[in-house]
Write a protein that holds these residues in place. Structure first.
Motif, PDB file in Angstrom:
ATOM      1  N   SER A   1     -11.671  -7.962 -13.310  1.00  0.00           N
ATOM      2  CA  SER A   1     -10.803  -7.062 -12.758  1.00  0.00           C
ATOM      3  C   SER A   1     -11.208  -6.888 -11.196  1.00  0.00           C
ATOM      4  O   SER A   1     -12.314  -6.095 -11.002  1.00  0.00           O
ATOM      5  CB  SER A   1     -10.475  -5.904 -13.768  1.00  0.00           C
TER       6      SER A   1
ATOM      7  N   ASN B   1     -10.976  -4.911  -7.684  1.00  0.00           N
ATOM      8  CA  ASN B   1     -10.408  -3.921  -6.964  1.00  0.00           C
ATOM      9  C   ASN B   1     -10.871  -3.842  -5.616  1.00  0.00           C
ATOM     10  O   ASN B   1     -11.768  -3.952  -5.300  1.00  0.00           O
ATOM     11  CB  ASN B   1     -11.215  -2.220  -7.789  1.00  0.00           C
TER      12      ASN B   1
ATOM     13  N   SER C   1       0.440  -1.813  -3.148  1.00  0.00           N
ATOM     14  CA  SER C   1      -0.333  -2.384  -4.335  1.00  0.00           C
ATOM     15  C   SER C   1       0.290  -3.577  -4.727  1.00  0.00           C
ATOM     16  O   SER C   1       1.134  -4.013  -4.430  1.00  0.00           O
ATOM     17  CB  SER C   1      -0.293  -1.151  -5.423  1.00  0.00           C
TER      18      SER C   1
ATOM     19  N   SER D   1      -5.986  -8.221 -11.133  1.00  0.00           N
ATOM     20  CA  SER D   1      -5.926  -7.311 -10.233  1.00  0.00           C
ATOM     21  C   SER D   1      -6.117  -6.048 -11.102  1.00  0.00           C
ATOM     22  O   SER D   1      -5.646  -5.679 -12.108  1.00  0.00           O
ATOM     23  CB  SER D   1      -4.690  -7.254  -9.371  1.00  0.00           C
ATOM     24  N   GLY D   2      -6.942  -5.060 -10.331  1.00  0.00           N
ATOM     25  CA  GLY D   2      -7.398  -3.842 -10.975  1.00  0.00           C
ATOM     26  C   GLY D   2      -6.703  -2.887  -9.918  1.00  0.00           C
ATOM     27  O   GLY D   2      -5.131  -2.910  -9.883  1.00  0.00           O
ATOM     28  N   ILE D   3      -6.997  -2.089  -9.201  1.00  0.00           N
ATOM     29  CA  ILE D   3      -6.157  -1.273  -8.113  1.00  0.00           C
ATOM     30  C   ILE D   3      -6.690  -2.002  -6.664  1.00  0.00           C
ATOM     31  O   ILE D   3      -7.543  -1.831  -6.330  1.00  0.00           O
ATOM     32  CB  ILE D   3      -6.855   0.165  -7.981  1.00  0.00           C
ATOM     33  N   TYR D   4      -5.791  -2.855  -6.366  1.00  0.00           N
ATOM     34  CA  TYR D   4      -5.854  -3.547  -5.237  1.00  0.00           C
ATOM     35  C   TYR D   4      -4.657  -3.112  -4.123  1.00  0.00           C
ATOM     36  O   TYR D   4      -3.496  -3.356  -4.206  1.00  0.00           O
ATOM     37  CB  TYR D   4      -5.273  -5.122  -5.901  1.00  0.00           C
TER      38      TYR D   4
END
Length: 442
Positions: free
Chosen positions: A180, A182, A394, A435-438
């Motif tokens: 993942s 970020n 995002s 993707s994590g927090i992208y």
């Protein structure tokens, strides 16, 4: 260690109760119900101290699991036990719900007898427990003395996660590298923060008690071998080659209990006797030299006070032969948006008023390509002089490689007792990056 274990429903009624020490009375049950479950304000802390008694709780849907103690215990160990207890119950009867707990209360008490001894956690491996506690919670009467001795050696021995005598017609080993990524990027394209959280998940169908060795392109190992040093070429070709970065720097990692940590510290090789079936071998995190699969280039222009022009370009930054899937870009819009006109050359875009965002979806996209979306946003006039905060754009996606650059260098199996070698084992390796927090500021 743990003085008592209680399982409550959402009303605060006790479904399961087991007290291990005399210093925990019935009033502890009521104290947790009144001060945590029925508290006027939501209790956010998972640890609560009430009348010199510590309560550690986890919540699964509408069920509360609470461990109670009056001693100064290791909180991390208590939570590890509670989460393991949840995993064991899920493995036996699926979703943790009030109905399932009531239907399986005999099984749960039987499991607690095996997992906790006088408040001290014992063997909590599901595979080991299932050998002598059946699905219905009734001990099997058909076990021979030989089978019972195998159970005893497994529960009390060093290898509690795998039983002896496992046999398969075809020996197979599946390895998934799941990552993942970020990211937080400035509008100018400067990386403000980036890290990758990864997991190595395995599924093993191997006969006997094999020993596995797993190696990756860890920077410390590569530096030891020297520049230009190569590993087993046959293994590389078998596992799909070794492209990308030569080595990666792993910041921190944790392993399954089956891994021999002494060998990892001295040789940096991951040596282990694998559990049967599915398990998570390791978790890791990297922060250096991350391959960012996508670059988002935003352009937001305010036309007066009632109009916004937005243009977003996404560029894929990986090999043209690879395909990214499940791509979704969320472009935030102001609260006073009255209408949106969207033009995109690829995929589908739609304005969602309930989420105050334009959602752009692309099924798949090859590497080294770019695509763009343009939107005109009509705004309602407001008296609010405060400027729009411009939340970040995002992105969600899935790519068939590891953004950290991690590669499996070798995966070997040794079983001296049974007549099969490393070449007889069918191995499968897969890389998935998500993707994590992208996010990219606009």
């Amino acid at each position: 260690m743990i003085g008592g274990l209680f399982i409550y429903n959402h009303k605060g009624e006790v479904l399961i109760s087991r007290v291990y020490r005399d210093d925990i009375g019935r009033n502890a049950v009521d104290a947790f119900r009144v001060n945590v479950i029925h508290a006027r304000q939501q209790v956010r802390s998972p640890v609560n101290n009430i009348a010199r008694t510590s309560f550690f709780h986890v919540k699964r849907s509408n069920i509360w699991l609470a461990a109670v103690t009056k001693q100064n215990v290791n909180a991390a160990m208590v939570f590890e036990f509670l989460y393991k207890m949840c995993d064991v119950m899920t493995a036996y009867f699926g979703k943790i719900s009030e109905e399932n707990i009531k239907n399986n209360f005999v099984l749960i008490y039987e499991l607690l007898d095996e997992i906790l001894d006088f408040g001290y956690p014992q063997n909590s491996e599901t595979g080991a427990l299932k050998t002598f506690i059946t699905q219905q919670g009734i001990k099997s009467q058909s076990q021979t003395k030989e089978e019972q001795s195998q159970i005893t050696s497994q529960v009390t021995g060093q290898i509690g996660w795998r039983r002896e005598g496992i046999k398969y017609r075809r020996n197979e080993l599946f390895l998934d590298v799941l990552e993942s990524v970020n990211l937080l990027m400035s509008p100018q394209g400067q990386v403000l923060s980036a890290h990758v959280s990864g997991r190595v998940v395995m599924k093993s169908y191997l006969s006997g008690m094999p020993e596995c060795k797993f190696g990756m392109n860890d920077k410390i190992v590569i530096d030891k071998q020297g520049k230009g040093a190569t590993t087993d070429d046959s293994v590389k070709s078998e596992l799909g080659g070794s492209s990308g970065k030569q080595s990666i720097a792993i910041d921190d990692c944790t392993f399954h209990q089956c891994v021999r940590l002494s060998k990892f510290d001295s040789e940096r090789s991951i040596s282990f006797i694998p559990p049967d079936g599915d398990y998570e071998l390791m978790r890791y995190r990297t922060t250096k030299d991350i391959i960012l699969p996508f670059r988002v280039i935003p352009l937001v222009r305010e036309v007066g006070r009632t109009k916004l022009e937005v243009k977003v370009v996404i560029k894929s930054n990986f090999k043209p032969s690879l395909l990214a899937q499940k791509i979704e870009v969320r472009i935030p819009t102001p609260l006073n948006t009255s209408g949106v006109q969207v033009i995109c050359m690829k995929g589908k875009a739609k304005y969602k008023a309930s989420e105050n965002a334009i959602v752009w979806k692309i099924k798949r996209m090859a590497g080294m390509k770019e695509s763009q979306i343009s939107a005109e946003i009509e705004l309602l006039p407001t008296n609010d002089k405060k400027k729009w905060a411009r939340p970040p754009i995002s992105m969600n996606f899935e790519v068939p490689f590891a953004p950290s650059g991690l590669k499996v260098r070798y995966l070997k199996v040794f079983e001296p007792k049974l007549n099969y070698s490393d070449h007889d084992v069918v191995k499968w390796v897969r890389y998935i990056g998500r993707s994590g927090i992208y996010e990219t500021r606009c």
